[in-house]
Write a protein that holds these residues in place. Structure first.
Motif, PDB file in Angstrom:
ATOM      1  N   GLY A 182       3.946   4.351   5.378  1.00  0.00           N
ATOM      2  CA  GLY A 182       5.389   4.187   5.556  1.00  0.00           C
ATOM      3  C   GLY A 182       5.749   3.987   7.016  1.00  0.00           C
ATOM      4  O   GLY A 182       6.546   3.105   7.358  1.00  0.00           O
ATOM      5  N   PHE A 183       5.161   4.792   7.900  1.00  0.00           N
ATOM      6  CA  PHE A 183       5.403   4.623   9.335  1.00  0.00           C
ATOM      7  C   PHE A 183       4.895   3.275   9.823  1.00  0.00           C
ATOM      8  O   PHE A 183       5.567   2.599  10.612  1.00  0.00           O
ATOM      9  N   ALA A 184       3.725   2.883   9.355  1.00  0.00           N
ATOM     10  CA  ALA A 184       3.174   1.585   9.765  1.00  0.00           C
ATOM     11  C   ALA A 184       4.082   0.446   9.310  1.00  0.00           C
ATOM     12  O   ALA A 184       4.360  -0.487  10.078  1.00  0.00           O
TER      13      ALA A 184
ATOM     14  N   VAL B  62       0.834  -1.201   0.000  1.00  0.00           N
ATOM     15  CA  VAL B  62       0.000   0.000   0.000  1.00  0.00           C
ATOM     16  C   VAL B  62       0.872   1.256   0.000  1.00  0.00           C
ATOM     17  O   VAL B  62       0.597   2.222  -0.720  1.00  0.00           O
ATOM     18  N   HIS B  63       1.945   1.232   0.784  1.00  0.00           N
ATOM     19  CA  HIS B  63       2.872   2.367   0.844  1.00  0.00           C
ATOM     20  C   HIS B  63       3.465   2.657  -0.539  1.00  0.00           C
ATOM     21  O   HIS B  63       3.461   3.803  -1.005  1.00  0.00           O
TER      22      HIS B  63
ATOM     23  N   VAL C 217      12.352  -0.895  11.968  1.00  0.00           N
ATOM     24  CA  VAL C 217      13.453  -0.077  11.457  1.00  0.00           C
ATOM     25  C   VAL C 217      13.259   1.415  11.726  1.00  0.00           C
ATOM     26  O   VAL C 217      13.950   2.244  11.127  1.00  0.00           O
ATOM     27  N   LEU C 218      12.353   1.760  12.619  1.00  0.00           N
ATOM     28  CA  LEU C 218      12.068   3.177  12.869  1.00  0.00           C
ATOM     29  C   LEU C 218      13.286   3.964  13.329  1.00  0.00           C
ATOM     30  O   LEU C 218      13.348   5.174  13.115  1.00  0.00           O
ATOM     31  N   GLY C 219      14.262   3.316  13.930  1.00  0.00           N
ATOM     32  CA  GLY C 219      15.453   4.018  14.398  1.00  0.00           C
ATOM     33  C   GLY C 219      16.625   3.988  13.436  1.00  0.00           C
ATOM     34  O   GLY C 219      17.677   4.566  13.723  1.00  0.00           O
TER      35      GLY C 219
ATOM     36  N   GLY D 273      -1.519  12.298  -1.132  1.00  0.00           N
ATOM     37  CA  GLY D 273      -0.167  11.845  -0.804  1.00  0.00           C
ATOM     38  C   GLY D 273       0.106  11.683   0.673  1.00  0.00           C
ATOM     39  O   GLY D 273       1.100  11.063   1.067  1.00  0.00           O
ATOM     40  N   VAL D 274      -0.765  12.184   1.525  1.00  0.00           N
ATOM     41  CA  VAL D 274      -0.592  12.034   2.975  1.00  0.00           C
ATOM     42  C   VAL D 274      -0.589  10.555   3.371  1.00  0.00           C
ATOM     43  O   VAL D 274       0.058  10.181   4.351  1.00  0.00           O
ATOM     44  N   VAL D 275      -1.257   9.716   2.593  1.00  0.00           N
ATOM     45  CA  VAL D 275      -1.287   8.289   2.940  1.00  0.00           C
ATOM     46  C   VAL D 275       0.082   7.633   2.792  1.00  0.00           C
ATOM     47  O   VAL D 275       0.343   6.604   3.416  1.00  0.00           O
TER      48      VAL D 275
END
Length: 173
Positions: free
Chosen positions: A92-94, A8-9, A101-103, A85-87
């Motif tokens: 991406g964060f999800a 989806v990203h 890998v958020l860090g 585009g906000v999606v």
């Protein structure tokens, strides 16, 4: 679930960001064509919607082959797809959270560049387009807009490369 979020990203990036980058790139030359159009011909000015008395560069016909109609269409594409585009960062964060890998430095850099691209679009590109569509611009303004658009596109290209290469990532690529 991670593969779904990633799909989806990526699809959102292609469907939402792609049209903005293309339409924003096409806008400055289209605006120059409208500015160069002879009075009374295609791309004539129309009264502005506000009380400023300024003439707008576009008319309401949007007829095929009409530079003013093209300009208005490109402007609409940029505005609508910027919101859609906000999606992209939401998914991406999800995805990054599920992948753990958020860090990671490559992701933090991508997030920062994405935020910068959003600021360039919202604070520089879209307002400049608005001014030109409403008749408040010159050829010089189109050159500046082309520069802003180029910066926006380079930021998105860099984010795309970082998302593919993922330097230093241990999640494989």
């Amino acid at each position: 679930m991670t593969k779904f979020l990633l799909a989806v990203h990526v699809l959102a990036a292609i469907v939402a960001v792609g049209p903005v980058t293309v339409a924003a790139s096409m806008f400055p030359p289209a605006a120059r064509r409208v500015l160069a159009a002879p009075p009374g011909g295609s791309g004539t000015t129309a009264p502005a919607d506000d009380d400023s008395g300024a003439a707008a560069l576009v008319d309401d016909t949007g007829a095929a082959g009409d530079p003013a109609g093209t300009l208005r269409l490109l402007y609409r594409i940029c505005r609508v797809y910027a919101v859609v585009g906000v999606v992209v960062p939401v998914f991406g964060f999800a995805t990054a959270s599920r992948m753990g890998v958020l860090g990671d430095a490559w992701l933090i850099t991508s997030i920062a560049l994405t935020a910068l691209a959003a600021v360039v679009l919202a604070a520089l590109v879209l307002p400049a387009q608005t001014a030109l569509v409403k008749g408040g611009g010159t050829v010089r303004h189109t050159a500046r807009l082309a520069m802003y658009t180029g910066v926006f596109n380079v930021l998105w290209a860099t984010v795309t490369i970082l998302m593919i290469v993922r330097p230093g990532s241990t999640t494989g690529a």
